[in-house]
Design an enzyme around this catalytic site. Sequence first.
Site, mmCIF file in Angstrom:
data_model
loop_
_atom_site.group_PDB
_atom_site.id
_atom_site.type_symbol
_atom_site.label_atom_id
_atom_site.label_comp_id
_atom_site.label_asym_id
_atom_site.label_seq_id
_atom_site.Cartn_x
_atom_site.Cartn_y
_atom_site.Cartn_z
ATOM 1 N N SER B 126 0.805 -1.222 0.000
ATOM 2 C CA SER B 126 0.000 0.000 0.000
ATOM 3 C C SER B 126 0.839 1.274 0.000
ATOM 4 O O SER B 126 1.940 1.312 0.535
ATOM 5 C CB SER B 126 -0.891 0.030 1.245
ATOM 6 O OG SER B 126 -1.649 -1.144 1.335
ATOM 7 N N GLU B 242 -4.561 -17.223 0.388
ATOM 8 C CA GLU B 242 -4.742 -16.153 1.364
ATOM 9 C C GLU B 242 -6.215 -15.837 1.554
ATOM 10 O O GLU B 242 -6.673 -15.543 2.656
ATOM 11 C CB GLU B 242 -3.997 -14.891 0.908
ATOM 12 C CG GLU B 242 -4.513 -13.685 1.643
ATOM 13 C CD GLU B 242 -3.530 -12.557 1.741
ATOM 14 O OE1 GLU B 242 -3.957 -11.423 1.924
ATOM 15 O OE2 GLU B 242 -2.330 -12.817 1.620
ATOM 16 N N GLU B 368 -16.024 -3.809 0.567
ATOM 17 C CA GLU B 368 -16.668 -3.209 -0.613
ATOM 18 C C GLU B 368 -16.035 -3.783 -1.878
ATOM 19 O O GLU B 368 -16.736 -4.117 -2.836
ATOM 20 C CB GLU B 368 -16.527 -1.680 -0.599
ATOM 21 C CG GLU B 368 -17.420 -0.969 0.410
ATOM 22 C CD GLU B 368 -16.917 -1.065 1.846
ATOM 23 O OE1 GLU B 368 -15.726 -1.389 2.043
ATOM 24 O OE2 GLU B 368 -17.706 -0.831 2.779
HETATM 25 C C1 LIG Z 1 -4.605 -2.754 10.373
HETATM 26 C C2 LIG Z 1 -4.124 -2.675 8.946
HETATM 27 C C3 LIG Z 1 -2.958 -3.330 8.567
HETATM 28 C C4 LIG Z 1 -2.478 -3.233 7.255
HETATM 29 N N1 LIG Z 1 -1.292 -3.851 6.927
HETATM 30 C C5 LIG Z 1 -0.762 -3.677 5.676
HETATM 31 C C6 LIG Z 1 0.537 -4.192 5.326
HETATM 32 O O1 LIG Z 1 1.215 -4.829 6.144
HETATM 33 N N2 LIG Z 1 1.026 -3.948 4.108
HETATM 34 C C7 LIG Z 1 0.326 -3.258 3.165
HETATM 35 O O2 LIG Z 1 0.823 -3.097 2.065
HETATM 36 N N3 LIG Z 1 -0.899 -2.741 3.448
HETATM 37 C C8 LIG Z 1 -1.459 -2.933 4.683
HETATM 38 N N4 LIG Z 1 -2.693 -2.377 5.007
HETATM 39 C C9 LIG Z 1 -3.378 -1.541 4.004
HETATM 40 C C10 LIG Z 1 -4.627 -2.163 3.419
HETATM 41 O O3 LIG Z 1 -4.292 -3.123 2.496
HETATM 42 C C11 LIG Z 1 -5.460 -0.993 2.819
HETATM 43 O O4 LIG Z 1 -5.955 -0.291 3.913
HETATM 44 C C12 LIG Z 1 -6.605 -1.458 1.948
HETATM 45 O O5 LIG Z 1 -6.126 -1.941 0.747
HETATM 46 C C13 LIG Z 1 -7.605 -0.316 1.671
HETATM 47 O O6 LIG Z 1 -6.963 0.802 1.135
HETATM 48 P P1 LIG Z 1 -7.142 2.266 1.776
HETATM 49 O O7 LIG Z 1 -6.948 2.137 3.232
HETATM 50 O O8 LIG Z 1 -6.258 3.173 1.051
HETATM 51 O O9 LIG Z 1 -8.655 2.644 1.552
HETATM 52 P P2 LIG Z 1 -9.299 3.274 0.233
HETATM 53 O O10 LIG Z 1 -8.905 2.453 -0.928
HETATM 54 O O11 LIG Z 1 -9.038 4.726 0.213
HETATM 55 O O12 LIG Z 1 -10.842 3.022 0.542
HETATM 56 C C14 LIG Z 1 -11.644 3.877 1.349
HETATM 57 C C15 LIG Z 1 -13.072 3.355 1.325
HETATM 58 O O13 LIG Z 1 -13.581 3.364 0.000
HETATM 59 C C16 LIG Z 1 -14.017 2.084 -0.382
HETATM 60 N N5 LIG Z 1 -13.752 1.860 -1.819
HETATM 61 C C17 LIG Z 1 -12.580 2.037 -2.469
HETATM 62 N N6 LIG Z 1 -12.727 1.721 -3.762
HETATM 63 C C18 LIG Z 1 -14.001 1.326 -3.946
HETATM 64 C C19 LIG Z 1 -14.784 0.867 -5.056
HETATM 65 N N7 LIG Z 1 -14.246 0.742 -6.263
HETATM 66 N N8 LIG Z 1 -16.088 0.555 -4.847
HETATM 67 C C20 LIG Z 1 -16.643 0.676 -3.605
HETATM 68 N N9 LIG Z 1 -15.958 1.098 -2.532
HETATM 69 C C21 LIG Z 1 -14.664 1.425 -2.700
HETATM 70 C C22 LIG Z 1 -13.215 1.138 0.487
HETATM 71 O O14 LIG Z 1 -13.855 -0.097 0.636
HETATM 72 C C23 LIG Z 1 -13.157 1.905 1.788
HETATM 73 O O15 LIG Z 1 -14.347 1.728 2.495
HETATM 74 C C24 LIG Z 1 -3.192 -2.474 6.299
HETATM 75 C C25 LIG Z 1 -4.373 -1.820 6.693
HETATM 76 C C26 LIG Z 1 -4.854 -1.901 7.989
HETATM 77 C C27 LIG Z 1 -6.109 -1.173 8.351
#
Ligand SMILES: Cc1cc2nc3c(=O)[nH]c(=O)nc-3n(C[C@H](O)[C@H](O)[C@H](O)COP(=O)(O)OP(=O)(O)OC[C@H]3O[C@@H](n4cnc5c(N)ncnc54)[C@H](O)[C@@H]3O)c2cc1C
Lengths: 374, 383
Positions: B126, B242, B368
């Site tokens: 990410s 996974e 989502e």
């Molecule tokens: C506790 C925790 C640990 C993590 N550990 C890691 C890690 O070790 N390594 C790593 O690389 N990442 C990690 N992550 C990141 C995780 O993979 C991302 O949080 C996840 O992919 C969502 O991305 P975002 O947080 O940027 O949310 P966004 O993509 O900004 O999404 C925000 C909201 O919009 C919704 N949304 C987005 N796109 C769409 C769509 N097309 N249609 C409908 N809804 C949508 C999402 O569902 C969410 O509700 C971690 C996250 C958390 C919370």
Amino acid sequence: MTQTDILSSEQEDLRLLRESARTLFERAGGSERARKLRDAGGGFDAELVRELAEAGVFGVAVPEDQGGLGMGLAAGGVIAEEVGRVIAPEPVVLTIGLSLGLLRRLCPDHPKMAQLIGGEISLAVAWQERVPGGAPADVTCRYAEGRLTGSKAWVVGVTGSQGFLVVAEQDDGPVLVLAEADADGLVIDKRTQADGSSLGELSFSGTPAAELASGGAVSAALAEAVADATALAAAELVGLSERAFEITLNYIKTREQFDKPIGSFQVIQHRAVDLNVMCEVAQAGVREVLAHMDSETDPKVRNPIASRAKARAVTAAKKITRDAIQLHGAVGYADEFDIGLYLNRALVLSAWLGDDAYHRRIWFDAREAEGAAQ
Amino acid sequence: MTDWNAMSDADFRKEVRQFFEAEYPEELRHLPHRPKFAEIEHWHRKLHAKGWVAPAWPAEFGGMGLNAAKLLIFYEEQQRWGVNRGRDMGVQMVGPLIIKFGTQEQKDYWLPRILSCEDIWCQGYSEPGAGSDLANLRTRAEIDGVDFVINGQKIWTTMAHDATHIFMLVRTDPDAPKKQQGISFLLAPMDQPGVDVRTITTLSGDTEFCEVFFDDARTPRENLVGELNKGWTMAKALLSFERIFIGSPSLAQNALGQLESFARGRGAFDDPVFRDHFAQAALDVEDHAALYARFADQLKRGETLGADVSMLKIWVTECFQRITELMIEAAGPDGGAIGPLQVGNVSVDVLASFYKARPTTIYGGSNEIQRNILSKAVLGLPG
Ligand SMILES: Cc1cc2nc3c(=O)[nH]c(=O)nc-3n(C[C@H](O)[C@H](O)[C@H](O)COP(=O)(O)OP(=O)(O)OC[C@H]3O[C@@H](n4cnc5c(N)ncnc54)[C@H](O)[C@@H]3O)c2cc1C
């Protein structure tokens, strides 16, 4: 003046009150301030408390002849909503609803009234005990010859309060006493809550305390003050929910994924709409309840509608703050973004004075009892 | 070397159960947080000595070589006993990738170090602008002599502050016509100038994830796994297992067990409404387990899983959240209080469970996104 003129001038007063409260809180630092106070150990801002007092905030529901503004709970609700918007940790609902709610009903001439209204002190109220069932009838904390023994649980506002209004039992029934925060034989066990505030467990061993009132009036006043505080806490949750929703709405308009704002995905739009409807329903319900409580004196009516307000507000706040985290993605799970402060504050306010399930039960039981009486 | 797959399921389960019950330290059971390596190092050494660090890896690389059926049993027992997964990103994510796409040198060098935890890995996918839309990542790696030079930023990197290495998706061809192209899978050491780790505090006050900044950080060219610019398809290829792991009933089952003893201690079952809510949650978990078993059988038969496996994650994470919300309900006036609540002889950290449940619907592909997958790939809805 006609009836409508009176109504609209009341509305105008509330609007002005809302504006001045909002200005005060914003000037003091908005929700960022809540974070700073939490990180500093969970107290509150004494300077702001004095400013709020100057604006008449604490005495808002105290009758004019007792030194207040006499604007009623509806006005208290306006302030509570503003407190909720900036998740201010100051003991506003505690003071308007519980401490002053008790004193103005039981001992309006006591000098602590003026000090509370003037924002010079705050007093936490110790009324519950960790007894099975939790009913106030099972109170075991005793008061005799000017001294308290026993314990009290779930006391909010212990940090920064100069003393405790304690509901105890003496030989001939309930009594309300005042114990100073530094009284001998008083031990305060603090437990940190999600928003950084503390929940206190008090134990007394021969702790000196001054009697303020006694007899059946104490139980009646306690029940009324708890109902007031319950409805005001609902208003605080309404303000909190609205602001949490605004922050989220703003976020989904600006956060881009897949080359467009996430708020352009229909699933997100529909959820935002649902949350918005939920906010509006809660606001309407809670405001109606507060206005009704001002014109109604019968506790058999006031108490269940206070429960109606809290049940609605807790349900809304829980759903809105939890969905807000989801819609923020990982950002919502990180402490440095404000939205989490709203979730945490909602957890604390929901647990205080009974959650939604509890209040739905109270509401329903009261409705049944009323039906049976008819 | 034992051929675990030759054992009966029941015998295998017994063997695994006995080992966990006898050897896993009581104080580490059902840890409410992600441990630092030092906290579980002792346990890791025991597992390593027994050759049980990597149940899914083939035996030739030091794994247990378990087939799907045995593997699921292993995880079930692990979760039932509250055995922490430890620092398993190396075992779960990089290892399989190296095994499948790595060179012989990469396998010889990295795999033993993963097993011994000499290297501790974190996952750098990410970025601030690339979450659900992971293909939007911008961190660049450019070839410079014998090295790649890395510039950019990763975020939400779980336990990066306790890792020695990061496996990452990076952009190696910024001019590729599609976002999914020009991405490579790269391994990089973290103890070097140009790599900066900043911890991020979560809602619950823990510091379990981090931001990682790269400013002309270097990694040797031989740390590219698979072909240059083919990282996206490789990373995707490993998702199937996974997906079932993340949809397993364990988190919800454990939470349900905690809820039950807590609610009993609190007298919450006297309330018929609470009883109904509890029963709903319990049945949600049981029927999820049945659905999970259906997917597990598919794996056991050697079939690959389809996109429909996403429904497991949606169901179980949302169920997990409801269970932790019921714990708060049972806690009543203590529902906002931090730390363990003692009831009779059980102690339950209500808010820790609540916080743990929140991000399960966000990470691993948000719910989502999972719903989008199901509606398109399974229901065939347009869009
Ligand atoms: C506790 C925790 C640990 C993590 N550990 C890691 C890690 O070790 N390594 C790593 O690389 N990442 C990690 N992550 C990141 C995780 O993979 C991302 O949080 C996840 O992919 C969502 O991305 P975002 O947080 O940027 O949310 P966004 O993509 O900004 O999404 C925000 C909201 O919009 C919704 N949304 C987005 N796109 C769409 C769509 N097309 N249609 C409908 N809804 C949508 C999402 O569902 C969410 O509700 C971690 C996250 C958390 C919370």
